[in-house]
Design a protein around this motif. Sequence first.
Motif, mmCIF file in Angstrom:
data_model
loop_
_atom_site.group_PDB
_atom_site.id
_atom_site.type_symbol
_atom_site.label_atom_id
_atom_site.label_comp_id
_atom_site.label_asym_id
_atom_site.label_seq_id
_atom_site.Cartn_x
_atom_site.Cartn_y
_atom_site.Cartn_z
ATOM 1 N N SER A 24 0.839 -1.211 0.000
ATOM 2 C CA SER A 24 0.000 0.000 0.000
ATOM 3 C C SER A 24 0.866 1.251 0.000
ATOM 4 C CB SER A 24 -0.916 0.010 1.222
ATOM 5 O OG SER A 24 -1.791 -1.094 1.190
ATOM 6 N N TYR A 39 -0.900 2.369 8.009
ATOM 7 C CA TYR A 39 -1.973 2.102 7.045
ATOM 8 C C TYR A 39 -2.744 0.876 7.507
ATOM 9 C CZ TYR A 39 -4.226 2.006 2.468
ATOM 10 O OH TYR A 39 -5.152 2.058 1.439
ATOM 11 N N THR A 42 -5.041 -3.894 4.251
ATOM 12 C CA THR A 42 -5.868 -3.759 3.062
ATOM 13 C C THR A 42 -6.708 -5.001 2.804
ATOM 14 O OG1 THR A 42 -4.009 -2.516 2.153
ATOM 15 C CG2 THR A 42 -5.724 -3.164 0.610
ATOM 16 N N ASP A 64 -4.422 -3.118 -5.177
ATOM 17 C CA ASP A 64 -3.588 -3.372 -3.999
ATOM 18 C C ASP A 64 -4.278 -4.449 -3.165
ATOM 19 O OD1 ASP A 64 -1.923 -3.217 -1.834
ATOM 20 O OD2 ASP A 64 -2.689 -1.306 -1.115
#
Length: 200
Positions: A24, A39, A42, A64
């Motif tokens: 990411s 982050y 994901t 991603d």
Amino acid sequence: MVKENKALPLHKVIMVGAGGVGKSALTLQFMYGEFVEDYEPTKADSYRKKVSVDGQECQIDILDTAGQEDYAAIRDNYFRSGEGFLIVFSLAERESFDETTHFRDQILRVLENNETAQGNETPIILVGNKCDLEDKRKVSSDEAQRRAAEWRAAYIETSAKSKHNVEKAFYDLLRVIQKHKASHASSTKTSGGKKKCTIL
């Protein structure tokens, strides 16, 4: 403006690798020139951007994907839609390098019956991320180069934090995808085969 973009060639790139290797961070650095350290893990995020490769405009569509095993079943569907893959590991984490072979095997298995994968190599680049953490390095450049050579793929070391080789990784993959598509198109013409329509 939207109509103009639709006419541009579109290349679909899939980010692959274990959780926490910086997929990411690399994507966001390429898209927006920003380094995001914290982050959320994901599930899958998609990004699209207009770029110029060797003077030719095109669009890059980046998916991603999650590295966590929980999403492995979903990942197969994403792989089918991919035209090129950045297989990312962390230079500071040995286990993530070991897992790259598993990810490549999975990609090749999924694409085995896919028309885009037949006749020549699937566009893949092996990416060793976090090269700014030299004092924590667990994987040597030579070892990673050897693995990439076995795959007949390129190897690039990047740092999402310092921006080192981030653009190079994406642009080099776009060049491989373009070459692969051109080669596939010419072999389809030569064989006189009809192209199949895939409904996603």
